[in-house]
Motif scaffolding. Structure first.
Motif, PDB file in Angstrom:
ATOM      1  N   ILE A 228       0.817  -1.225   0.000  1.00 37.03           N
ATOM      2  CA  ILE A 228       0.000   0.000   0.000  1.00 37.03           C
ATOM      3  C   ILE A 228       0.846   1.268   0.000  1.00 37.03           C
ATOM      4  O   ILE A 228       0.300   2.368   0.121  1.00 37.03           O
ATOM      5  CB  ILE A 228      -0.965   0.016   1.202  1.00 37.03           C
ATOM      6  CG1 ILE A 228      -0.204   0.071   2.532  1.00 37.03           C
ATOM      7  CG2 ILE A 228      -1.900  -1.186   1.169  1.00 37.03           C
ATOM      8  CD1 ILE A 228      -1.095   0.421   3.707  1.00 37.03           C
ATOM      9  N   ARG A 229       2.174   1.149  -0.105  1.00 33.09           N
ATOM     10  CA  ARG A 229       3.033   2.334  -0.078  1.00 33.09           C
ATOM     11  C   ARG A 229       2.636   3.343  -1.151  1.00 33.09           C
ATOM     12  O   ARG A 229       2.601   4.552  -0.905  1.00 33.09           O
ATOM     13  CB  ARG A 229       4.500   1.945  -0.261  1.00 33.09           C
ATOM     14  CG  ARG A 229       5.129   1.347   0.975  1.00 33.09           C
ATOM     15  CD  ARG A 229       6.606   1.055   0.761  1.00 33.09           C
ATOM     16  NE  ARG A 229       7.152   0.293   1.860  1.00 33.09           N
ATOM     17  CZ  ARG A 229       7.610   0.814   2.982  1.00 33.09           C
ATOM     18  NH1 ARG A 229       7.589   2.141   3.139  1.00 33.09           N
ATOM     19  NH2 ARG A 229       8.088   0.058   3.944  1.00 33.09           N
ATOM     20  N   GLY A 230       2.334   2.852  -2.342  1.00 33.57           N
ATOM     21  CA  GLY A 230       1.962   3.750  -3.423  1.00 33.57           C
ATOM     22  C   GLY A 230       0.700   4.535  -3.109  1.00 33.57           C
ATOM     23  O   GLY A 230       0.602   5.728  -3.423  1.00 33.57           O
ATOM     24  N   GLN A 231      -0.268   3.890  -2.463  1.00 30.06           N
ATOM     25  CA  GLN A 231      -1.505   4.570  -2.103  1.00 30.06           C
ATOM     26  C   GLN A 231      -1.265   5.620  -1.018  1.00 30.06           C
ATOM     27  O   GLN A 231      -1.869   6.696  -1.035  1.00 30.06           O
ATOM     28  CB  GLN A 231      -2.541   3.553  -1.620  1.00 30.06           C
ATOM     29  CG  GLN A 231      -3.036   2.614  -2.712  1.00 30.06           C
ATOM     30  CD  GLN A 231      -3.879   1.492  -2.151  1.00 30.06           C
ATOM     31  OE1 GLN A 231      -3.348   0.540  -1.571  1.00 30.06           O
ATOM     32  NE2 GLN A 231      -5.190   1.594  -2.317  1.00 30.06           N
ATOM     33  N   LEU A 232      -0.386   5.299  -0.064  1.00 30.43           N
ATOM     34  CA  LEU A 232      -0.045   6.272   0.976  1.00 30.43           C
ATOM     35  C   LEU A 232       0.677   7.476   0.367  1.00 30.43           C
ATOM     36  O   LEU A 232       0.407   8.627   0.733  1.00 30.43           O
ATOM     37  CB  LEU A 232       0.829   5.620   2.048  1.00 30.43           C
ATOM     38  CG  LEU A 232       0.161   4.521   2.885  1.00 30.43           C
ATOM     39  CD1 LEU A 232       1.183   3.858   3.808  1.00 30.43           C
ATOM     40  CD2 LEU A 232      -0.990   5.080   3.711  1.00 30.43           C
ATOM     41  N   GLN A 233       1.575   7.223  -0.555  1.00 27.70           N
ATOM     42  CA  GLN A 233       2.284   8.315  -1.224  1.00 27.70           C
ATOM     43  C   GLN A 233       1.323   9.183  -2.012  1.00 27.70           C
ATOM     44  O   GLN A 233       1.475  10.414  -2.071  1.00 27.70           O
ATOM     45  CB  GLN A 233       3.374   7.742  -2.132  1.00 27.70           C
ATOM     46  CG  GLN A 233       4.541   7.131  -1.368  1.00 27.70           C
ATOM     47  CD  GLN A 233       5.499   6.369  -2.260  1.00 27.70           C
ATOM     48  OE1 GLN A 233       5.130   5.917  -3.349  1.00 27.70           O
ATOM     49  NE2 GLN A 233       6.737   6.210  -1.816  1.00 27.70           N
ATOM     50  N   ALA A 234       0.293   8.557  -2.604  1.00 25.61           N
ATOM     51  CA  ALA A 234      -0.708   9.326  -3.345  1.00 25.61           C
ATOM     52  C   ALA A 234      -1.478  10.261  -2.410  1.00 25.61           C
ATOM     53  O   ALA A 234      -1.784  11.414  -2.769  1.00 25.61           O
ATOM     54  CB  ALA A 234      -1.667   8.377  -4.060  1.00 25.61           C
ATOM     55  N   LEU A 235      -1.786   9.802  -1.204  1.00 23.32           N
ATOM     56  CA  LEU A 235      -2.462  10.658  -0.222  1.00 23.32           C
ATOM     57  C   LEU A 235      -1.551  11.805   0.217  1.00 23.32           C
ATOM     58  O   LEU A 235      -2.023  12.935   0.428  1.00 23.32           O
ATOM     59  CB  LEU A 235      -2.896   9.835   0.984  1.00 23.32           C
ATOM     60  CG  LEU A 235      -4.053   8.847   0.779  1.00 23.32           C
ATOM     61  CD1 LEU A 235      -4.329   8.075   2.065  1.00 23.32           C
ATOM     62  CD2 LEU A 235      -5.307   9.570   0.309  1.00 23.32           C
ATOM     63  N   GLU A 236      -0.266  11.535   0.365  1.00 25.94           N
ATOM     64  CA  GLU A 236       0.692  12.582   0.738  1.00 25.94           C
ATOM     65  C   GLU A 236       0.767  13.644  -0.355  1.00 25.94           C
ATOM     66  O   GLU A 236       0.768  14.848  -0.072  1.00 25.94           O
ATOM     67  CB  GLU A 236       2.068  11.959   0.983  1.00 25.94           C
ATOM     68  CG  GLU A 236       2.113  11.049   2.203  1.00 25.94           C
ATOM     69  CD  GLU A 236       3.316  10.124   2.237  1.00 25.94           C
ATOM     70  OE1 GLU A 236       3.441   9.334   3.194  1.00 25.94           O
ATOM     71  OE2 GLU A 236       4.146  10.208   1.302  1.00 25.94           O
ATOM     72  N   THR A 237       0.801  13.193  -1.613  1.00 19.27           N
ATOM     73  CA  THR A 237       0.847  14.128  -2.745  1.00 19.27           C
ATOM     74  C   THR A 237      -0.437  14.952  -2.817  1.00 19.27           C
ATOM     75  O   THR A 237      -0.409  16.164  -3.071  1.00 19.27           O
ATOM     76  CB  THR A 237       1.056  13.363  -4.055  1.00 19.27           C
ATOM     77  OG1 THR A 237       2.298  12.643  -3.996  1.00 19.27           O
ATOM     78  CG2 THR A 237       1.085  14.306  -5.237  1.00 19.27           C
ATOM     79  N   LYS A 238      -1.568  14.314  -2.577  1.00 19.06           N
ATOM     80  CA  LYS A 238      -2.851  15.025  -2.605  1.00 19.06           C
ATOM     81  C   LYS A 238      -2.904  16.078  -1.509  1.00 19.06           C
ATOM     82  O   LYS A 238      -3.392  17.201  -1.732  1.00 19.06           O
ATOM     83  CB  LYS A 238      -3.991  14.025  -2.440  1.00 19.06           C
ATOM     84  CG  LYS A 238      -5.371  14.654  -2.546  1.00 19.06           C
ATOM     85  CD  LYS A 238      -6.461  13.589  -2.491  1.00 19.06           C
ATOM     86  CE  LYS A 238      -7.842  14.215  -2.637  1.00 19.06           C
ATOM     87  NZ  LYS A 238      -8.928  13.186  -2.609  1.00 19.06           N
ATOM     88  N   TYR A 239      -2.399  15.732  -0.319  1.00 24.08           N
ATOM     89  CA  TYR A 239      -2.366  16.685   0.798  1.00 24.08           C
ATOM     90  C   TYR A 239      -1.541  17.907   0.417  1.00 24.08           C
ATOM     91  O   TYR A 239      -1.943  19.055   0.677  1.00 24.08           O
ATOM     92  CB  TYR A 239      -1.778  16.012   2.035  1.00 24.08           C
ATOM     93  CG  TYR A 239      -1.576  16.931   3.215  1.00 24.08           C
ATOM     94  CD1 TYR A 239      -2.611  17.172   4.125  1.00 24.08           C
ATOM     95  CD2 TYR A 239      -0.354  17.563   3.431  1.00 24.08           C
ATOM     96  CE1 TYR A 239      -2.427  18.021   5.206  1.00 24.08           C
ATOM     97  CE2 TYR A 239      -0.164  18.409   4.515  1.00 24.08           C
ATOM     98  CZ  TYR A 239      -1.202  18.629   5.397  1.00 24.08           C
ATOM     99  OH  TYR A 239      -1.013  19.479   6.469  1.00 24.08           O
TER     100      TYR A 239
END
Length: 270
Positions: A228-239
Motif C-alpha cells: 500500500i506504499r503507493g496509495q499512501l504516497q498518493a495521499l501525501e501528494t494530494k495533501y
C-alpha cells in the motif's frame, strides 16, 4: 461473523440502539476462518502501554470546553494531516457540548459508511470515540467511549483486513488481539468496565490507536505495508496539492522496524 453479545445492556447510557446485522464496511474480515473468541487467559496491559501519549494525559492535558468546539458539518481528516498525530486531551466536562459533538460524529460516520470514528479524525483532539458495528443509523448498538483505557487484552491474535475513513480506498491486513477489557466513561461521565471481543474489539483497538496518535499502517507487517506504499504516497501528494505545504510525514522515509501489536507488545516484521 463477529458477535455483539459482549456489549451488554447493563450500560444503559452506552447503548442507544440494538439490531442483528453486522456490517463489514471499513473493517473487513480477511480470508482467515472466523473464530469464536473468548477472553480466557487475558493479558494484563503492561505499564508502558498505559503511559503512552494520550492514554493517561498529564493534568495540563485536560480538555477545556473550547477544545470540544467545532463548526458543523464535521469533515473527515485525511492522512497525513498532523491532527491525526496530535496529543488528544482527556475530557472532564460532560455537558451539552460533548453530546452535540457525539451526535455530529455519529452523523458523519454514517454518511461516510463507517462503523467507527475517533474525535481526532474530525479534527477534535480529545479522548473520544464512537462506533456501531452494524454501521446503519437506527440499527445495532451505538457505543460512546470517553477517556478509554485498556486494562487487559487476549494473547490470541487474529489477522483481519481493515480500512480507515482517514485513508480512503486503502484496505490491508492488521494483526490484533481478539478481545480486550477496557475502562471508560459514558457520555454522562460515569466510569465503567467493558469486555469486548470479535468485531467490536477490533473496532475499539483501531479507534483507540487513533487516540494515541497511532495509524493503522503502523500495525502492519513490512510485506503488507509494501503493498500500500503507493496509495499512501498518493495521499501525501494530494495533501500537498490541497494545502500547498510539504507533507508532515512521508512513508518513503519510514525505516524498516518492528511492528507493534496489541498494547506495548512488539513482534518482528522481518
Amino acid at each position: 461473523m463477529a458477535s455483539l453479545t459482549c456489549l451488554r445492556q447493563t450500560h444503559s447510557l452506552l447503548l442507544l440502539h440494538r439490531g442483528s446485522a453486522i456490517s463489514n464496511r471499513w473493517f473487513c474480515h480477511s480470508s482467515s476462518p472466523n473464530r469464536v473468541v473468548s477472553a480466557n487467559n487475558p493479558r494484563t496491559a503492561p505499564p508502558r502501554a498505559m503511559a503512552k501519549p494520550g492514554s493517561s494525559p498529564a493534568q495540563g492535558q485536560v480538555a477545556s470546553p473550547g477544545d470540544l468546539e467545532f463548526v458543523p458539518p464535521l469533515k473527515i481528516v485525511k492522512y497525513p494531516d498532523p491532527k491525526l498525530r496530535a496529543r488528544n486531551k482527556r475530557i472532564v466536562t460532560f455537558d451539552d457540548g460533548l453530546k452535540k459533538l457525539v451526535h455530529e460524529m455519529f452523523d458523519v460516520m454514517y454518511k461516510t459508511d463507517g462503523i467507527g470514528l475517533s474525535a481526532p479524525q474530525v479534527g477534535v483532539n480529545v479522548q473520544l470515540m464512537v462506533f456501531n458495528p452494524v454501521g446503519e443509523r437506527g440499527e445495532g448498538e451505538e457505543i460512546v467511549l470517553v477517556n478509554p483505557r485498556v486494562s487487559r487484552y487476549s494473547k490470541k491474535l487474529t489477522l483481519y483486513e481493515e480500512g480507515c475513513l482517514s485513508f480512503p480506498g486503502i484496505h490491508a491486513d492488521v494483526r490484533r488481539p481478539d478481545s480486550v477489557k477496557i475502562d471508560a466513561c459514558n457520555i454522562n461521565g460515569t466510569r465503567f468496565s467493558l469486555d469486548l471481543s470479535d468485531l467490536p474489539a477490533r473496532i475499539f483497538q483501531h479507534e483507540f490507536d487513533h487516540l494515541q496518535g497511532i495509524l493503522f499502517f503502523e500495525r502492519m507487517s513490512e510485506e503488507v505495508l509494501d503493498n500500500i506504499r503507493g496509495q499512501l504516497q498518493a495521499l501525501e501528494t494530494k495533501y500537498e496539492g490541497i494545502t500547498g505545504v510539504p507533507s508532515p510525514e512521508k512513508i518513503e522515509n519510514r525505516k524498516r522496524r518492528n511492528v507493534g501489536v496489541g498494547f506495548g507488545k512488539l513482534w518482528s516484521s522481518r
